[in-house]
Design an enzyme around this catalytic site. Structure first.
Site, short mmCIF file in Angstrom:
data_model
loop_
_atom_site.label_atom_id
_atom_site.label_comp_id
_atom_site.label_asym_id
_atom_site.label_seq_id
_atom_site.Cartn_x
_atom_site.Cartn_y
_atom_site.Cartn_z
N ARG A 156 66.15 -18.77 10.12
CA ARG A 156 66.94 -19.25 8.99
C ARG A 156 66.73 -18.39 7.74
O ARG A 156 67.31 -18.66 6.69
CB ARG A 156 66.59 -20.71 8.68
CG ARG A 156 66.81 -21.63 9.86
CD ARG A 156 66.43 -23.04 9.50
NE ARG A 156 67.41 -23.65 8.62
CZ ARG A 156 68.47 -24.33 9.01
NH1 ARG A 156 68.70 -24.48 10.30
NH2 ARG A 156 69.30 -24.85 8.16
N TRP B 45 65.67 -17.49 2.71
CA TRP B 45 66.65 -16.40 2.65
C TRP B 45 67.26 -16.51 1.26
O TRP B 45 67.94 -17.48 0.94
CB TRP B 45 67.72 -16.58 3.73
CG TRP B 45 68.59 -15.37 3.89
CD1 TRP B 45 68.35 -14.26 4.64
CD2 TRP B 45 69.88 -15.15 3.29
NE1 TRP B 45 69.38 -13.37 4.56
CE2 TRP B 45 70.34 -13.88 3.73
CE3 TRP B 45 70.69 -15.87 2.42
CZ2 TRP B 45 71.57 -13.34 3.35
CZ3 TRP B 45 71.92 -15.33 2.03
CH2 TRP B 45 72.34 -14.08 2.50
N HIS C 64 94.88 8.82 12.31
CA HIS C 64 95.47 8.37 11.05
C HIS C 64 94.45 8.38 9.92
O HIS C 64 94.61 7.66 8.94
CB HIS C 64 96.08 6.98 11.25
CG HIS C 64 97.19 7.00 12.25
ND1 HIS C 64 98.46 7.46 11.95
CD2 HIS C 64 97.21 6.70 13.57
CE1 HIS C 64 99.22 7.40 13.04
NE2 HIS C 64 98.47 6.94 14.03
N LYS D 153 69.46 -15.32 11.31
CA LYS D 153 70.13 -15.64 12.56
C LYS D 153 71.30 -16.59 12.33
O LYS D 153 72.35 -16.47 12.95
CB LYS D 153 69.11 -16.27 13.51
CG LYS D 153 69.66 -16.67 14.86
CD LYS D 153 69.90 -15.45 15.72
CE LYS D 153 70.47 -15.80 17.08
NZ LYS D 153 71.14 -14.61 17.67
#
Ligand code: M6R
Length: 631
Positions: free
Chosen positions: A49, A96, A527, A626
């Site tokens: 996490r 986080w 391109h 994750k």
């Protein structure tokens, strides 16, 4: 029909479901023995996490102490090992960062001014600035730049000797999503928690009570499990749990299925979880297919949609997902359209939710997610439901938000995936899509019984072919990794489903090796992109689509004549491809519909070995987590 209710729907949502959410993991335990080892093990399991910083607060001799460290749990563990700690009550956090950089000051737990409360938080307090301005003393010194700290101060403000009522009053002014765990100095044998919009479970283990963002973080056998949501409050001691509604009134909660997951959190001899998970793919695909195919036919146990919907009503399919899950959708689109005759669009969830989606009761909306928690995918699911679409989600984690909110689910059987870079869940998602395409094809009357049998027979061989491929391409993948590991840029190309696999290959490589890897539809190179090709530029071409074989081959020749070193990943006979300096990695033959399950495997291994040679943190690449529960 354009879904005109979308704006109204957004207004109806609680703010937390519209906005961002901090992706952190929290855990807390009250036990009869020292809880620090279980907090550390739990945090390690919650590292998926986020892993920017971590910390714990614990009670020792009725005093609350706190230890925090920048970086992963291993850094916190080092710090903790310098002290002798004996504590029976503690909370922990892995972060986080969203609000405030990943420094020690911003690491959780945060505390209130006089140290009455220590708190850990997962989520986001959207009105933290407003609270600071209007509800807290103007001269309050904040220790951090986080939104979380305001909640600690609010608790202190409302505290009159009763923590549950302080929590109720404090959360009443919050806007956002949250799961809190907290310790109050006056109650040294208790942990309190509250949650709204972010996951929080209360678990009775064999040796005490826990709170956690995910029950998988808990080391002991689960005896009882409860979910805390919608502003509910919990209170745990070493022997009991109590629950309260958002106003602080005691409530009874229903126990949930507390089956312990048998998924391993160990590397089992592998150097990395990613390598272990790559090698588990034959099993993941077999288990997924076995759960969906029975007596020679596709059977979707958690899908309950009237037959009429497929045969009479269905006009359009839309697949919505993020990252690798989106790439499985890109592969599936072609198979679905071929097997069902229904037009299929594939959408990136973060784009789709703010676009003007044309979805209605005649649409089948398919949501794909390993974690089942991806914020953008979840928001799109709610939007599609509101617009009346039929929903099927392909999810790996049972009990996740997407699984819970979907009327129909196909569970992939990849097992717990720990490496941030997905591999086995990706393969399991493809397998689920194959089964779903056959199912819809049959329901729609587009596929005959014989065709279904042929597909199912070939699918039964797929796990073994995946195993064979992994074994035979391994050495070549290592060799090729040596060639590309010194390059700053690598290109991938392919057409149709090959392009989807090229996208997945380039994401995998950039995610874990930090090489700038880009994927292109082969015909697009001329391109613009071809101007970037220089002497030696690595170009990985995925070439399985036999009907456009000669077209992609021409594109390969074009980049080779400008100096590119090309590696072709293919299931087409090698003799037709060998030439000059070209490297060819071959995979076994299968039906064209299923070949991307094999072509993707060398790309996973090339990424893994390249990252290994570059000394990268393979399982936990920088800046990632994750589970992306932030918008
Ligand atoms: O849990 P989800 O499948 O919803 O996650 C979606 C993406 O975040 C995920 O696939 C991500 O792109 C992977 N780390 C790629 O390896």
């Amino acid at each position: 029909m354009f879904c005109i209710n979308k704006r109204k729907f957004f207004k109806l949502l609680p703010k937390s479901e519209k906005g961002m959410e901090e992706m952190c993991g929290i855990i807390g335990k009250v036990g009869e023995e020292n809880v620090i080892p279980q907090l550390i093990n739990g945090l390690k399991k919650l590292e998926y996490r986020g892993y920017d910083s971590a910390g714990v607060a614990f009670v020792e001799d009725d005093i609350i102490n706190r230890v925090r460290a920048v970086g992963k749990i291993s850094e916190l563990k080092k710090k903790l090992s310098q002290e002798v700690i004996e504590s029976r009550v503690g909370i922990g956090h892995t972060r986080w960062a969203t609000h405030g950089s990943p420094t020690e000051e911003n690491a959780h737990p945060h505390r209130s001014k006089n140290g009455m409360f220590y708190i850990v938080h997962n989520g986001i307090i959207e009105n933290s600035e407003e609270i600071k301005k209007n509800l807290l003393p103007y001269n309050l010194d904040f220790e951090s730049g986080t939104d979380t700290e305001v909640f600690a101060h609010l608790l202190e403000k409302y505290y009159d000797g009763e923590p549950v009522s302080a929590i109720a009053k404090a959360q009443a002014v919050l806007k956002g999503s949250y799961a809190f765990g907290l310790i109050c100095k006056d109650y040294p044998d208790v942990i309190f928690g509250a949650a709204s919009g972010s996951p929080l479970v209360v678990v009775k283990g064999e040796n005490g009570f826990y709170i956690a963002s995910d029950s998988g973080a808990i080391d002991e056998k689960t005896v009882e499990k409860y979910s805390v949501s919608c502003g509910e409050i919990c209170k745990i001691t070493s022997s009991a749990a109590e629950f309260f509604d958002p106003s602080g009134k005691a409530i009874k909660k229903q126990r949930e299925d507390s089956q312990n997951s048998e998924d391993s959190f160990e590397k089992e001899g592998y150097a990395h979880f990613m390598l272990k998970e790559i090698s588990e793919q034959p099993r993941a695909v077999k288990d997924t297919l076995d759960s969906l195919i029975s007596l020679g036919g596709v059977w979707l146990p958690h899908v309950n949609i009237d037959e009429d919907f497929f045969s009479e009503i269905l006009e359009k399919i839309v697949i919505v997902a993020c990252g690798s899950a989106y790439h499985t959708g890109l592969v599936a689109k072609h198979i679905i359209e071929k097997l069902t005759g229904v037009p299929c669009a594939v959408e990136i969830a973060s784009e789709f939710r703010y676009s003007h989606p044309f979805i209605d009761e005649k649409t089948l909306a398919i949501f794909v997610s390993q974690s089942g928690e991806t914020a953008d995918t979840l928001a799109c699911l709610r939007l599609a439901k509101h617009c009346g679409a039929q929903i099927i989600s392909i999810v790996n984690v049972r009990g996740s938000a997407i699984a819970k909110e979907s009327d129909n689910v196909i569970f992939t059987k990849a097992g717990r995936e720990i490496a941030v870079a997905t591999t086995k869940a990706y393969s399991a998602q493809l397998a689920a899509f194959y089964a779903l395409s056959i199912f819809i094809g049959r329901e729609k009357g587009k596929l005959s019984e014989e065709q279904e049998e042929k597909y199912i027979e070939e699918l039964s061989l797929l796990p073994q072919k995946i195993k064979e491929t992994l074994e035979t391409v391994n050495e070549n993948a290592k060799k090729f990794a040596q060639k590309i590991c010194k390059w700053d840029k690598v290109f991938f190309m392919g057409r149709l489903t090959d392009y989807a696999t090229a996208c997945e290959g380039s994401l995998k490589l950039k995610e874990i090796s930090y090489i700038n890897a880009q994927s292109y539809a082969s015909g697009e190179l001329k391109h613009g992109t071809i101007s970037l090709v220089e002497e030696g530029t690595p170009m990985i071409a995925v070439l399985g689509e036999s009907k456009i074989f000669s077209k992609t081959l021409s594109n390969i020749c074009e980049v080779e004549s400008r100096g590119a070193q090309v590696i072709v990943i293919t299931d087409i006979a090698k003799e037709n491809l060998l030439s000059g300096n070209r490297t060819v990695i071959s995979v076994p033959d299968t039906l064209s519909e299923f070949r991307q399950s094999l072509l993707v495997l060398p790309l996973q291994l090339i990424s893994y070995y390249t990252a290994l040679l570059r000394g990268c943190d393979i399982d936990q690449p920088k800046n990632l987590a994750k589970s992306v529960t932030v918008e």
